[in-house]
Scaffold this motif. Sequence first.
Motif, mmCIF file in Angstrom:
data_model
loop_
_atom_site.group_PDB
_atom_site.id
_atom_site.type_symbol
_atom_site.label_atom_id
_atom_site.label_comp_id
_atom_site.label_asym_id
_atom_site.label_seq_id
_atom_site.Cartn_x
_atom_site.Cartn_y
_atom_site.Cartn_z
ATOM 1 N N TYR A 5 44.934 33.485 39.000
ATOM 2 C CA TYR A 5 44.326 33.179 37.715
ATOM 3 C C TYR A 5 42.900 32.716 37.956
ATOM 4 O O TYR A 5 42.607 32.064 38.940
ATOM 5 N N VAL A 6 42.047 33.046 37.074
ATOM 6 C CA VAL A 6 40.713 32.468 37.147
ATOM 7 C C VAL A 6 40.238 32.212 35.724
ATOM 8 O O VAL A 6 40.566 32.965 34.798
ATOM 9 N N GLN A 7 39.567 31.098 35.556
ATOM 10 C CA GLN A 7 39.037 30.851 34.222
ATOM 11 C C GLN A 7 37.947 31.866 33.948
ATOM 12 O O GLN A 7 37.230 32.272 34.855
ATOM 13 N N ASN A 19 41.280 44.156 35.674
ATOM 14 C CA ASN A 19 41.390 42.704 35.764
ATOM 15 C C ASN A 19 40.840 42.072 34.487
ATOM 16 O O ASN A 19 40.327 42.752 33.592
ATOM 17 N N THR A 20 40.955 40.756 34.427
ATOM 18 C CA THR A 20 40.598 40.032 33.199
ATOM 19 C C THR A 20 39.194 40.353 32.715
ATOM 20 O O THR A 20 38.978 40.620 31.528
ATOM 21 N N MET A 21 38.256 40.353 33.616
ATOM 22 C CA MET A 21 36.881 40.588 33.209
ATOM 23 C C MET A 21 36.635 42.057 32.869
ATOM 24 O O MET A 21 35.816 42.378 32.011
ATOM 25 N N GLU A 22 37.332 42.934 33.559
ATOM 26 C CA GLU A 22 37.187 44.358 33.238
ATOM 27 C C GLU A 22 37.722 44.655 31.845
ATOM 28 O O GLU A 22 37.194 45.510 31.131
ATOM 29 N N VAL A 23 38.773 43.938 31.464
ATOM 30 C CA VAL A 23 39.277 44.083 30.094
ATOM 31 C C VAL A 23 38.202 43.645 29.104
ATOM 32 O O VAL A 23 38.000 44.269 28.057
ATOM 33 N N TYR A 78 34.246 41.281 40.546
ATOM 34 C CA TYR A 78 33.373 42.452 40.549
ATOM 35 C C TYR A 78 34.051 43.619 41.262
ATOM 36 O O TYR A 78 34.969 43.438 42.063
ATOM 37 N N ASP A 79 33.576 44.796 40.945
ATOM 38 C CA ASP A 79 34.128 46.020 41.538
ATOM 39 C C ASP A 79 33.341 46.329 42.814
ATOM 40 O O ASP A 79 32.171 46.711 42.751
ATOM 41 N N PRO A 80 33.959 46.158 43.994
ATOM 42 C CA PRO A 80 33.199 46.327 45.250
ATOM 43 C C PRO A 80 32.694 47.754 45.469
ATOM 44 O O PRO A 80 31.800 47.966 46.286
ATOM 45 N N SER A 81 33.257 48.706 44.730
ATOM 46 C CA SER A 81 32.770 50.085 44.876
ATOM 47 C C SER A 81 31.313 50.206 44.452
ATOM 48 O O SER A 81 30.632 51.171 44.829
#
Lengths: 274, 226
Positions: free
Chosen positions: B162-164, A194-198, A175-178
């Motif tokens: 890395y994280v799943q 990051n992966t999730m932001e993508v 998560y984005d701490p901002s």
Amino acid sequence: METEILNILYNGSTTSQQVTNMYLLDDNFVFECTPLDITNNYDICLNFLKYLESPGFIDVSAVATLDISASMINNLFIFQDNNTEEFVYGINTTINNPLKFIFSNAKITKKYLNNEILNISLLDDYIESIVETITGTITHYPERILKNVNSLKTYITSLDTIFNNKINEVFQLYYDPSLNDVPRTLNINKTTLNTMEVQCKNLITGVLNINKGQNSRMTRFLEDISGQTPPFSFIFNPGDKLAIRITYNPTYIISNYRNYTASRSYKIILNVLN
Amino acid sequence: MATFIDGNTSSKSRSLHNINTALNPNIKFAAVDYYKFQLLYNKVYNKLTTAMKYYSENNYEELLKVFNDNEIPTLMTTITNDGLYNNDNINNLINIEYDIKLFNKYRTATLDLLTGLQGSIQIQEKNKLLTQDISGLKIYEQALNTKNQDFILTYMNNNLNYVQTPTDIINAFELDIEIQPWYMEYLKQWGPPANGVFDLDKLSAIVTTLIDTNQITLDQFLNNNL
């Protein structure tokens, strides 16, 4: 009862790997959460297809659907414009509102040898798969072969919590701490995602490219954010689908006989109801 | 006859029989012992120092040529063979040549031995470190071989950034499975049915036996199969 080995589709979503990880079904999208894409059956603009090239999940054992409320996932994918009028993307934590999906209740459509089609729960399907692993028998009545079906069901159900915990850990990590700042904002100076932001970027980019008809998904998306102040939350609409893949990796221990290792994976399609 | 030899071409030999051993009878015994040491050096130490030199240089290829499974028994036999050191020639100091450099040769050999021991200590220290490394690696090997996915994912999270994704969640666990007794007996006797369909003749024979031996009741069987 013996059945054919068939794990039937969810409205076109199969157990096999999708060519793309976002696709339309009945005018609603299925987002398999990493890079987005669509099936070839729908008319999507070309730049979308070019941009989103990642495939969907690798093959799974079965596809299951779980109806959820949009409010459960509405505040996860966040975006806003930065000073250069480009979007920045972020992921919200679920720490104050943990995701609690009841995976064991997800529904699977199965076709049996007599062509009977039944909607059974993931839990029942999983228990049936245990019998198949041990004896090779495909049966809708696993209790005829297994003595401890009830205790097995209790344990499998309890794993829902573990799966949910892992999911919530991922959101907490990325998560984005901002978003905790006052006033609330994303980190508009970030240079990499990051992966999730993508995934967030792909989700929004994908929806912006579903522009078919007067009440297109893109149109509804723009309406959804028109009533918000930045940072914007992606609002899931009824019919939207967010897919999650879960895998059970058990060792079956049969006293005085032998042990079995087995793996069974499910593509869980979270179907937004309202 | 015993003669002195100092290794030089100009060395001269002289008889030990000219020594008046009556004045000091231990001199003869000392001379006998000297020639025993000389023999021991020539037969054994000479080869050991060569081996030790290769060992110190980590030249195991050459070491194995002079110190191998064939040579070691020969050396040991040479060391322990009393007859070799107690023959008439030595005891009577006949046909023996004195090597004036023998002491220096032993001293050099002892230094080589020390060097070898130092090398051995270093190798031992390296072995300790390697053993520690292997112990650490065994954890990973075990995790990989047993498909301990929780461990692997935790490692990847902590070390590889890395994280799943939440779209690919894996869970590993164990389940105790209890099989109905008639199917359990079937599996034990016949194994899983090849096509997944239990052979009814075999199954009925098993059920009959279980009922006859009061291990199950007919009702118990019927209640689980209707």
